[in-house]
Scaffold this active site. Structure first.
Site, short mmCIF file in Angstrom:
data_model
loop_
_atom_site.label_atom_id
_atom_site.label_comp_id
_atom_site.label_asym_id
_atom_site.label_seq_id
_atom_site.Cartn_x
_atom_site.Cartn_y
_atom_site.Cartn_z
N ASP A 40 0.86 -1.18 0.00
CA ASP A 40 0.00 0.00 0.00
C ASP A 40 0.90 1.24 0.00
OD1 ASP A 40 0.97 0.31 2.62
OD2 ASP A 40 -0.90 -0.38 3.55
N TYR A 41 0.32 2.42 0.14
CA TYR A 41 1.11 3.65 0.11
C TYR A 41 2.06 3.79 1.30
CZ TYR A 41 -1.71 5.14 -3.82
OH TYR A 41 -2.30 5.21 -5.04
#
Length: 161
Positions: A40-41
């Site tokens: 994910d980020y």
């Protein structure tokens, strides 16, 4: 004369590379590394990426004993997942590597149970444990097989030794 059973062709020798290791203490070992598309980020591996790695490890384990999954499918046999239990202990992060260990726990008829452990290479911490059950399905009929093809069963017996 009886009809001959289709046979799995012999697989080529597996080249030694970083992703494959010999079976140790009943476990087949498979190395993975968290790439950007797995995260994910925040750089934490997405939970679904682990499932892909578990399947890769299982397919490579089967290949190591002479069962090429593509050839198995050509014979009309598929091994879909029918039960899955995953416990996430710690997250793997971008750039980190881990070792997935898998082994066949039990083969009962056409039901095959697998066990998994995933350990971080740097930390040696347990990241994940899982249990997965596969069932042999006839691809043409779309139904559970009554018994495993003999060549598949014979090859899988190697994993239980």
């Amino acid at each position: 004369m009886g009809q001959e059973q289709p046979q799995l062709p012999p697989t080529r020798a597996i080249a030694r590379d970083n992703a494959l290791r010999a079976k140790t203490e009943g476990w087949f070992e498979y190395l993975v590394k968290a790439q950007p598309h797995h995260t994910d980020y925040g750089g934490v591996v997405w939970h679904g990426a682990y499932l892909t790695w578990l399947e890769e490890a299982r397919v490579e384990c089967l290949r190591s004993i002479g069962i090429d999954f593509a050839e198995l499918v050509k014979l009309g046999c598929d091994l879909p997942v029918v039960d899955l239990s995953v416990r996430y202990h710690r997250a793997l992060r971008l750039g980190q590597s881990a070792l997935i260990k898998t082994r066949m726990l039990e083969m009962t008829g056409v039901r095959i149970d697998w066990d998994y452990q995933m350990v971080g290479l740097d930390s040696q911490e347990l990241l994940l444990t899982a249990k997965i059950t596969l069932v042999a399905v006839d691809r043409d009929k779309g139904k559970i097989m009554r018994r495993l093809p003999p060549t598949v069963k014979d090859a899988l017996v190697q994993l239980s030794k």
